[in-house]
Write an enzyme that holds these catalytic residues in place. Structure first.
Site, PDB file in Angstrom:
ATOM      1  N   ARG A   1       0.821  -1.222   0.000  1.00 12.62           N
ATOM      2  CA  ARG A   1       0.000   0.000   0.000  1.00 12.62           C
ATOM      3  C   ARG A   1       0.848   1.263   0.000  1.00 12.62           C
ATOM      4  NH1 ARG A   1      -3.179  -3.558   2.959  1.00 12.62           N
ATOM      5  NH2 ARG A   1      -2.244  -2.915   4.925  1.00 12.62           N
TER       6      ARG A   1
ATOM      7  N   GLU B   1       4.354 -10.238  14.908  1.00 16.19           N
ATOM      8  CA  GLU B   1       3.754 -10.764  16.138  1.00 16.19           C
ATOM      9  C   GLU B   1       4.098 -12.256  16.264  1.00 16.19           C
ATOM     10  OE1 GLU B   1      -0.319  -9.782  16.220  1.00 16.19           O
ATOM     11  OE2 GLU B   1      -0.599 -10.542  18.252  1.00 16.19           O
TER      12      GLU B   1
HETATM   13  P1  AMP Z   1       4.069  -2.240  11.701  1.00 19.62           P
HETATM   14  O1  AMP Z   1       5.277  -2.892  11.128  1.00 19.62           O
HETATM   15  O2  AMP Z   1       3.556  -2.907  12.939  1.00 19.62           O
HETATM   16  O3  AMP Z   1       4.262  -0.735  11.910  1.00 19.62           O
HETATM   17  O4  AMP Z   1       2.885  -2.424  10.649  1.00 19.62           O
HETATM   18  C1  AMP Z   1       2.760  -1.586   9.556  1.00 19.62           C
HETATM   19  C2  AMP Z   1       2.378  -2.334   8.314  1.00 19.62           C
HETATM   20  O5  AMP Z   1       1.294  -3.244   8.547  1.00 19.62           O
HETATM   21  C3  AMP Z   1       1.909  -1.374   7.247  1.00 19.62           C
HETATM   22  O6  AMP Z   1       2.493  -1.782   6.005  1.00 19.62           O
HETATM   23  C4  AMP Z   1       0.406  -1.496   7.233  1.00 19.62           C
HETATM   24  O7  AMP Z   1      -0.082  -1.535   5.907  1.00 19.62           O
HETATM   25  C5  AMP Z   1       0.085  -2.798   7.951  1.00 19.62           C
HETATM   26  N1  AMP Z   1      -0.871  -2.615   9.060  1.00 19.62           N
HETATM   27  C6  AMP Z   1      -0.622  -2.827  10.387  1.00 19.62           C
HETATM   28  N2  AMP Z   1      -1.708  -2.611  11.143  1.00 19.62           N
HETATM   29  C7  AMP Z   1      -2.688  -2.216  10.291  1.00 19.62           C
HETATM   30  C8  AMP Z   1      -4.068  -1.821  10.467  1.00 19.62           C
HETATM   31  N3  AMP Z   1      -4.651  -1.766  11.667  1.00 19.62           N
HETATM   32  N4  AMP Z   1      -4.775  -1.484   9.363  1.00 19.62           N
HETATM   33  C9  AMP Z   1      -4.190  -1.523   8.139  1.00 19.62           C
HETATM   34  N5  AMP Z   1      -2.912  -1.895   7.909  1.00 19.62           N
HETATM   35  C10 AMP Z   1      -2.157  -2.232   8.966  1.00 19.62           C
END
Ligand code: AMP
Length: 174
Positions: free
Chosen positions: A60, A97
């Site tokens: 995205r 996770e």
């Molecule tokens: P993180 O590595 O935990 O910061 O997760 C970020 C990535 O996971 C991004 O590429 C987001 O597109 C996706 N992502 C994580 N949580 C969500 C959420 N609640 N809604 C949409 N996309 C998410």
């Protein structure tokens, strides 16, 4: 700020698994005026930062990174999931996770000292963007900025962002 734009983001409970509230940006992107405005706001934010490359994170992040790079007159570089890029790659693994994931970039994608903005749709725990920033630095690039449409404040991903960079998120959720 930008409440009308923020209202275009759809919240989907329990997707892709129970307990997650998914932020669906497809409802914003399909609104031509809203999409245009979001890219214009991002471009104005970074207009003076002399960005050489926008690094967009699969997948995205591409939807925002490509029009932003075009608007800034910067190059577009992709950070991809493993096994997709055809030439020699650098790779960084990061914790999820459950288990690990990785991002790859072409080794010759960024020349030493180039000014880089890293973009993704959403900042949650920060693991994904940290991996992308580590990759850029391995290649010799300088992270000037990070940008997100959405930041989930409770997950404190901002702690993993490079402190010397300009870190921008348009819509923040508690
Ligand atoms: P993180 O590595 O935990 O910061 O997760 C970020 C990535 O996971 C991004 O590429 C987001 O597109 C996706 N992502 C994580 N949580 C969500 C959420 N609640 N809604 C949409 N996309 C998410």
């Amino acid at each position: 700020m930008f409440e009308d734009l923020q209202k275009k983001i759809r919240n989907i409970s329990n997707f892709p698994k129970p307990g997650i509230e998914f932020k669906d940006i497809t409802t914003l992107l399909k609104d031509g005026a809203a999409f245009h405005k979001v890219i214009d706001i991002l471009a104005a934010e970074f207009a003076k930062d002399k960005i050489d490359y926008v690094v967009a994170i699969e997948s995205r992040g591409y939807l925002l990174g490509a029009p932003l790079a075009y608007k800034l007159g910067a190059g577009l570089v992709v950070a991809r999931k493993p096994g997709k890029l055809p030439s020699e790659v650098e790779r960084v693994e990061y914790a999820l996770e459950y288990g690990t994931d990785a991002l790859e970039m072409h080794k010759d994608a960024i020349e030493k000292g180039k000014r880089v903005l890293v973009i993704d749709d959403l900042l949650a725990t920060g693991g994904t963007v940290k991996a992308a920033c580590d990759l850029v630095e391995k290649l010799g690039g300088k992270i000037v900025a990070t940008a997100f449409l959405i930041e989930l404040l409770a997950l404190k991903g901002c702690k993993l962002l490079p402190s010397s960079a300009k870190n921008y998120s348009m819509f923040k959720y508690e």
